[in-house]
Design a protein around this motif. Structure first.
Motif, PDB file in Angstrom:
ATOM      1  N   GLY A  14       0.818  -1.219   0.000  1.00 52.80           N
ATOM      2  CA  GLY A  14       0.000   0.000   0.000  1.00 52.80           C
ATOM      3  C   GLY A  14       0.843   1.258   0.000  1.00 52.80           C
ATOM      4  N   ASP A  65      -3.806  -6.506  -5.557  1.00 55.89           N
ATOM      5  CA  ASP A  65      -4.895  -6.218  -4.619  1.00 55.89           C
ATOM      6  C   ASP A  65      -4.784  -7.202  -3.465  1.00 55.89           C
ATOM      7  N   ASN A  92       1.584  -2.102   5.347  1.00 57.53           N
ATOM      8  CA  ASN A  92       0.980  -0.765   5.458  1.00 57.53           C
ATOM      9  C   ASN A  92      -0.394  -0.677   4.799  1.00 57.53           C
TER      10      ASN A  92
HETATM   11  P1  NAP Z   1      -3.911   6.201   1.791  1.00 57.20           P
HETATM   12  O1  NAP Z   1      -3.294   7.525   1.500  1.00 57.20           O
HETATM   13  O2  NAP Z   1      -5.352   5.991   1.501  1.00 57.20           O
HETATM   14  O3  NAP Z   1      -3.046   5.099   0.995  1.00 57.20           O
HETATM   15  C1  NAP Z   1      -3.432   3.763   1.009  1.00 57.20           C
HETATM   16  C2  NAP Z   1      -2.489   2.970   0.133  1.00 57.20           C
HETATM   17  O4  NAP Z   1      -2.888   1.599   0.163  1.00 57.20           O
HETATM   18  C3  NAP Z   1      -2.516   3.390  -1.328  1.00 57.20           C
HETATM   19  O5  NAP Z   1      -1.231   3.239  -1.875  1.00 57.20           O
HETATM   20  C4  NAP Z   1      -3.505   2.399  -1.948  1.00 57.20           C
HETATM   21  O6  NAP Z   1      -3.277   2.271  -3.336  1.00 57.20           O
HETATM   22  C5  NAP Z   1      -3.141   1.140  -1.171  1.00 57.20           C
HETATM   23  N1  NAP Z   1      -4.203   0.145  -1.129  1.00 57.20           N
HETATM   24  C6  NAP Z   1      -5.504   0.329  -0.813  1.00 57.20           C
HETATM   25  N2  NAP Z   1      -6.184  -0.829  -0.921  1.00 57.20           N
HETATM   26  C7  NAP Z   1      -5.272  -1.766  -1.290  1.00 57.20           C
HETATM   27  C8  NAP Z   1      -5.342  -3.148  -1.572  1.00 57.20           C
HETATM   28  N3  NAP Z   1      -6.498  -3.820  -1.498  1.00 57.20           N
HETATM   29  N4  NAP Z   1      -4.226  -3.796  -1.940  1.00 57.20           N
HETATM   30  C9  NAP Z   1      -3.041  -3.135  -2.041  1.00 57.20           C
HETATM   31  N5  NAP Z   1      -2.905  -1.825  -1.780  1.00 57.20           N
HETATM   32  C10 NAP Z   1      -4.009  -1.155  -1.417  1.00 57.20           C
HETATM   33  O7  NAP Z   1      -3.727   5.763   3.287  1.00 57.20           O
HETATM   34  P2  NAP Z   1      -2.749   6.226   4.461  1.00 57.20           P
HETATM   35  O8  NAP Z   1      -3.449   7.246   5.253  1.00 57.20           O
HETATM   36  O9  NAP Z   1      -1.392   6.506   3.938  1.00 57.20           O
HETATM   37  O10 NAP Z   1      -2.754   4.909   5.348  1.00 57.20           O
HETATM   38  C11 NAP Z   1      -1.675   3.998   5.371  1.00 57.20           C
HETATM   39  C12 NAP Z   1      -1.865   3.081   6.574  1.00 57.20           C
HETATM   40  O11 NAP Z   1      -1.895   3.859   7.762  1.00 57.20           O
HETATM   41  C13 NAP Z   1      -3.162   2.277   6.548  1.00 57.20           C
HETATM   42  O12 NAP Z   1      -2.936   0.990   7.096  1.00 57.20           O
HETATM   43  C14 NAP Z   1      -4.064   3.067   7.472  1.00 57.20           C
HETATM   44  O13 NAP Z   1      -5.082   2.284   8.042  1.00 57.20           O
HETATM   45  C15 NAP Z   1      -3.056   3.523   8.495  1.00 57.20           C
HETATM   46  N6  NAP Z   1      -3.472   4.692   9.285  1.00 57.20           N
HETATM   47  C16 NAP Z   1      -3.672   5.890   8.682  1.00 57.20           C
HETATM   48  C17 NAP Z   1      -4.053   6.968   9.465  1.00 57.20           C
HETATM   49  C18 NAP Z   1      -4.263   8.343   8.886  1.00 57.20           C
HETATM   50  O14 NAP Z   1      -4.688   9.231   9.634  1.00 57.20           O
HETATM   51  N7  NAP Z   1      -3.969   8.586   7.618  1.00 57.20           N
HETATM   52  C19 NAP Z   1      -4.249   6.803  10.829  1.00 57.20           C
HETATM   53  C20 NAP Z   1      -4.047   5.564  11.397  1.00 57.20           C
HETATM   54  C21 NAP Z   1      -3.638   4.515  10.615  1.00 57.20           C
HETATM   55  P3  NAP Z   1      -4.485   1.801  -4.349  1.00 57.20           P
HETATM   56  O15 NAP Z   1      -5.657   2.661  -4.033  1.00 57.20           O
HETATM   57  O16 NAP Z   1      -3.930   1.968  -5.725  1.00 57.20           O
HETATM   58  O17 NAP Z   1      -4.710   0.366  -4.042  1.00 57.20           O
END
Ligand code: NAP
Length: 258
Positions: A14, A65, A92
């Motif tokens: 991700g 995916d 991630n």
């Molecule tokens: P983000 O900007 O939405 O990025 C998510 C990434 O995961 C993208 O590269 C997306 O690419 C990929 N992805 C989504 N579904 C996928 C799948 N089925 N298979 C493979 N890749 C997939 O999210 P983020 O905020 O950076 O979050 C990253 C991590 O941190 C996640 O685990 C999230 O739960 C955690 N987190 C985030 C926050 C926050 O405030 N942002 C807080 C706590 C925890 P595609 O769409 O092309 O698949």
């Protein structure tokens, strides 16, 4: 400080945007070989990969995916075919999928949230395990699994995010079992647990909602993705954290103190 990360082979799920992309860039800057992943290859990925080789490591993008067990397997196989093994796995990929209150949760929503957050972490780690074991045996250094938890794993999550919060709590918990039974394999397991980071994850929030959330964070603002990245470097580096395993590092501006 993280000199031992040079030439380490790091798979980051991700990582086409957000926290994962910032982490990938930080490992590349440390000279690691980096595998990025997402379901879709972004249009500007070629340019991104080009800038990531400057410190001597190589970077490649693998579309998969990870809601699908078979694609978890094929991602690991493709990364190993390209780089010859795995030294560091970063789980991630994850997200809310949507906000659905308890009374409206159906099988489709349940499967989508659990597959994205739980199945992906479980199955990518499962398929990476023999490669991490081999890395440790061949190098004499610990391999690392670093998973991404969440503040929601402690608090239960916000409105409509009960399954997401529970899935992240599962990640916080399953690591304890992995430490108990796979430390002998030469693998360290740690978690980075973000608070509120400025990524597409919060695309559903307008300015007023962002201000309300920020007001509840002692540091008064959302985190920037690059502010999460050094925590991953720390856990991956045996020079920095060689005696650290089974831990959760909360990167949250003080938003929650377990
Ligand atoms: P983000 O900007 O939405 O990025 C998510 C990434 O995961 C993208 O590269 C997306 O690419 C990929 N992805 C989504 N579904 C996928 C799948 N089925 N298979 C493979 N890749 C997939 O999210 P983020 O905020 O950076 O979050 C990253 C991590 O941190 C996640 O685990 C999230 O739960 C955690 N987190 C985030 C926050 C926050 O405030 N942002 C807080 C706590 C925890 P595609 O769409 O092309 O698949």
């Amino acid at each position: 400080m993280f000199a031992d990360l040079k030439n380490r082979r790091v798979l980051i799920t991700g990582s086409s945007q957000g926290i994962g992309l910032a982490v990938a860039k930080a490992f590349a800057a440390a000279g690691a070989h980096v595998g990025l992943n997402g379901r879709r290859r972004p249009d500007d990925m070629e340019a991104t990969l080009g800038t990531m080789g400057a410190a001597g490591g190589e970077a490649e993008f693998f579309a998969a995916d990870l809601s699908s067990t078979e694609q978890c397997r094929s991602l690991v196989e493709a990364f190993v075919a390209r780089f010859g093994g795995i030294d560091v796995l970063i789980n991630n990929a994850g997200g809310l999928v949507g906000r659905t209150p308890l009374a409206e949760i159906d099988d489709g929503f349940y499967d989508a949230v659990m597959d994205l957050n739980v199945r992906s972490t479980l199955m990518v780690t499962r398929f990476a395990l023999p490669h991490l074991q081999a890395s440790a045996a061949q190098s004499g250094q610990s391999a690392s699994v670093i998973s991404v938890g969440s503040i929601a794993g402690y608090t239960g999550g916000g409105p409509g995010a009960s399954l997401y919060g529970a899935a992240k709590a599962w990640i916080h918990n399953v690591q304890k079992n992995w430490v108990n039974f796979h430390t002998k394999d030469g693998i360290r397991f740690n978690i980075v647990s973000p608070g509120t980071f400025d990524t597409a994850f919060h695309a559903d929030k307008d300015e007023a909602a962002r201000a309300r959330v920020s007001a509840g964070i002692p540091m008064g603002r959302f985190g920037r993705p690059e502010e999460a990245a050094p925590a991953f470097l720390f856990f991956a580096s045996n020079m920095a954290s060689g005696y650290v395993t089974g831990q959760i590092l909360d990167v949250n501006g003080g938003q929650y103190m377990p």
